[in-house]
Scaffold this motif. Structure first.
Motif, short mmCIF file in Angstrom:
data_model
loop_
_atom_site.label_atom_id
_atom_site.label_comp_id
_atom_site.label_asym_id
_atom_site.label_seq_id
_atom_site.Cartn_x
_atom_site.Cartn_y
_atom_site.Cartn_z
N SER A 134 43.82 42.71 37.13
CA SER A 134 43.40 41.30 37.24
C SER A 134 43.81 40.74 38.59
O SER A 134 43.07 39.94 39.19
N ASP B 240 36.50 40.58 34.06
CA ASP B 240 37.85 40.99 33.65
C ASP B 240 37.91 41.12 32.13
O ASP B 240 38.11 40.13 31.43
N GLU B 241 37.73 42.32 31.62
CA GLU B 241 37.72 42.61 30.18
C GLU B 241 36.80 41.64 29.43
O GLU B 241 37.21 41.04 28.43
#
Ligand SMILES: Nc1ncnc2c1ncn2[C@@H]1O[C@H](COP(=O)(O)OP(=O)(O)OP(=O)(O)O)[C@@H](O)[C@H]1O
Ligand SMILES: [Mg+2]
Length: 273
Positions: A46, A158-159
């Motif tokens: 991240s 991000d995910e």
């Protein structure tokens, strides 16, 4: 747009001392390439996306887009998070138009653009709905439409599907592949799910435990659209998992017991057993 991450490092100063999240990362991403990033929890994935988004500055190295250093945040690089981060007081339509408003796109054009991308994520009929009326998958679709409406060169994800059930995730894998092929965006996609990385990526990049460095990368040249259950995907995912496993264990030792990530345990369960 081509993205170059050159010798980038990031050290945070905190009360308990300095934490080096990223040791050195060098990564060249071709225009229109889909790159998936894997690595143990807390290794700096991240952080790297934040640096590319311009939300934070690297301590070392530089990030270039088409040869020019990136500035602060800009609509050329847009982030999509695990939680869709929509405005609950706005309708779906207004959520997608919001960013366009901020950058001064005239109203009639805003409407056309928002409708185009809502149609692309199959939510045309939900433009008047509010966030609480949507499922998790629909919320992520709105977040994707909102990001695409800004026409960024680079999408930083991000995910984004991490909180969704398996069926919804598989559906969105298909949709994202179609959207990516139609829009030619450059995508950096962080995930904990090795098979997801293989299904989506042209390339899968594996980071070591913190401080992150790139440990190994794979080119995925399987034909698209790819199915998460296919033998070819599962075989390559198993291979990647072997490389990842040692670092997941190192990172687990480093983290205190409370922070042991459930996600990692699931990931091992998913892909190794
Ligand atoms: N603003 C900050 N200040 C201090 N430390 C930070 C900050 N942001 C991140 N870190 C630290 O940097 C390291 C990397 O964090 P990061 O969130 O990038 O990991 P990650 O790979 O995304 O993990 P996960 O897979 O769990 O999302 C962690 O040790 C984290 O505590
Ligand atoms: Mg993270």
């Amino acid at each position: 747009m081509k993205l170059e991450i050159r010798n980038v490092g990031k050290t945070f100063q905190s009360k308990s001392g300095a934490i080096t999240a990223i040791d050195t990362a060098t990564l060249n991403v071709r225009a229109g390439e889909f790159v998936c990033l894997l690595g143990p929890s807390g290794c700096g994935k991240s952080t790297l996306l934040n640096l590319i988004a311009g939300l934070d500055k690297p301590t070392r190295g530089e990030i270039l887009m088409d040869g020019k250093p990136i500035g602060n945040t800009g609509t050329d690089r847009v982030m999509i998070f695990q939680s869709a981060a929509l405005f609950p007081w706005l309708s779906v339509f207004d959520n997608v138009k919001f960013g366009l408003n901020m950058i001064g796109v005239p109203k009639p054009e805003r409407q056309v653009i928002a409708r185009r991308y809502l149609a692309m994520v199959h939510l045309a009929e939900f433009e008047n709905a509010f966030v609480h009326e949507l499922s998790g998958g629909m919320r992520q679709r709105v977040a994707i439409a909102r990001a695409l409406a800004l026409d960024p060169a680079v999408l930083l994800m991000d995910e984004p599907f991490g909180a969704l059930d398996a069926q919804t995730r598989d559906l969105l894998h298909g949709e994202l592949q179609t959207i990516w092929q139609a829009t030619c965006k450059t995508i950096l996609f962080v995930t904990h799910n090795v098979r997801e990385a293989v299904v989506l990526g042209d390339r899968v990049v594996v980071f070591s435990a913190r401080p992150a460095r790139i440990k190994r990368e794979w080119t995925v040249d399987l034909p698209r659209p790819r199915q998460i259950e296919s033998y070819a995907v599962v075989d390559l995912a198993r291979d990647i998992m072997q490389t990842l496993k040692d670092d997941v264990l190192v990172s687990q030792r480093d983290n205190d017991a409370q922070r042991l990530s459930e996600l990692e345990m699931q990931m091992i369960g998913d892909d190794v057993l």
